[in-house]
Write a protein that holds these residues in place. Structure first.
Motif, mmCIF file in Angstrom:
data_model
loop_
_atom_site.group_PDB
_atom_site.id
_atom_site.type_symbol
_atom_site.label_atom_id
_atom_site.label_comp_id
_atom_site.label_asym_id
_atom_site.label_seq_id
_atom_site.Cartn_x
_atom_site.Cartn_y
_atom_site.Cartn_z
ATOM 1 N N ARG A 1 0.810 -1.224 0.000
ATOM 2 C CA ARG A 1 0.000 0.000 0.000
ATOM 3 C C ARG A 1 0.841 1.271 0.000
ATOM 4 N NH1 ARG A 1 -3.523 0.226 4.895
ATOM 5 N NH2 ARG A 1 -4.352 2.054 3.845
ATOM 6 N N ASP B 1 -8.333 9.207 -6.077
ATOM 7 C CA ASP B 1 -7.997 10.617 -5.887
ATOM 8 C C ASP B 1 -6.566 10.901 -6.333
ATOM 9 O OD1 ASP B 1 -10.524 11.282 -4.898
ATOM 10 O OD2 ASP B 1 -9.943 10.935 -2.811
ATOM 11 N N GLU C 1 -1.839 9.703 2.970
ATOM 12 C CA GLU C 1 -2.707 8.563 2.667
ATOM 13 C C GLU C 1 -3.967 9.089 1.996
ATOM 14 O OE1 GLU C 1 -5.201 5.058 5.062
ATOM 15 O OE2 GLU C 1 -4.121 6.602 6.179
ATOM 16 N N HIS D 1 -6.452 -1.205 -3.613
ATOM 17 C CA HIS D 1 -6.445 -0.820 -2.195
ATOM 18 C C HIS D 1 -7.458 0.295 -1.946
ATOM 19 C CE1 HIS D 1 -2.798 -3.171 -1.754
ATOM 20 N NE2 HIS D 1 -2.316 -2.546 -2.799
ATOM 21 N N GLU D 2 -8.021 0.291 -0.730
ATOM 22 C CA GLU D 2 -8.957 1.355 -0.363
ATOM 23 C C GLU D 2 -8.225 2.692 -0.288
ATOM 24 O OE1 GLU D 2 -11.840 2.326 3.375
ATOM 25 O OE2 GLU D 2 -11.708 0.238 2.722
ATOM 26 N N THR D 3 -7.033 2.675 0.327
ATOM 27 C CA THR D 3 -6.179 3.861 0.363
ATOM 28 C C THR D 3 -4.735 3.423 0.106
ATOM 29 O OG1 THR D 3 -5.792 3.720 2.757
ATOM 30 C CG2 THR D 3 -7.620 5.133 2.026
ATOM 31 N N ALA E 1 -7.206 7.957 -1.237
ATOM 32 C CA ALA E 1 -7.789 6.945 -2.114
ATOM 33 C C ALA E 1 -7.020 6.935 -3.442
ATOM 34 C CB ALA E 1 -9.262 7.249 -2.370
#
Length: 153
Positions: A47, A139, A134, A119-121, A136
């Motif tokens: 991540r 974004d 961190e 990944h979500e973030t 999204a």
């Protein structure tokens, strides 16, 4: 928060996207700034993404890849190579090891490894060593006007 403001956090705030800033004590002797961030913050390295600047036949291009992988320069074309660090610093306005894909002095073409979307973030440099932002992945892609494609080897 004032001490943690950088052009990257300002760009995210001005764009109205949700983000969180994470700070850790940077060790100047760290072998890998990205892996240092993952370890210091207790994150899954998948991540955490590093911001690399490549030279694609004279065009500087930002490449965002997971810290545990290398950039596959061949995926960028025959004449792709890593950019000169001093030129990357001058162009982005950030110091190597702290180059953020956000809030650069001059917006460069940007590529994001496709694994980010799983990944979500994700975490990228917030503009200095020891500071991560961190947000999204959608974004990140939108703010950098990035193309998403496989970049890692």
């Amino acid at each position: 928060m004032a001490g943690r403001d950088t052009p990257a956090t300002t760009a995210a705030r001005n764009a109205g996207v949700g983000f969180t800033v994470h700070e850790y004590d940077h060790d100047p002797k760290a072998q890998s700034y990205g892996m240092e961030a993952a370890e210091a913050l207790g994150l899954d390295p998948a991540r955490v993404f590093k911001t690399l600047v490549a030279d694609l036949d004279g065009t500087l291009t930002v490449c965002i890849v997971p810290v545990e992988h290398e950039l596959d320069l061949r995926s960028l074309g025959k004449r792709a190579r890593m950019a000169d660090p001093a030129k990357a610093e001058r162009t982005t306005g950030y110091v190597a090891g702290g180059i953020s894909p956000l809030g650069q002095r001059r917006a460069l073409p940007t590529l994001v490894d496709d694994s980010a979307l799983g990944h979500e973030t994700v975490f990228v440099s917030a503009g200095r060593r020891g500071l991560e932002i961190e947000l999204a992945p959608a974004d990140l892609v939108a703010l950098t006007k990035a193309e998403v494609k496989p970049l890692q080897r």
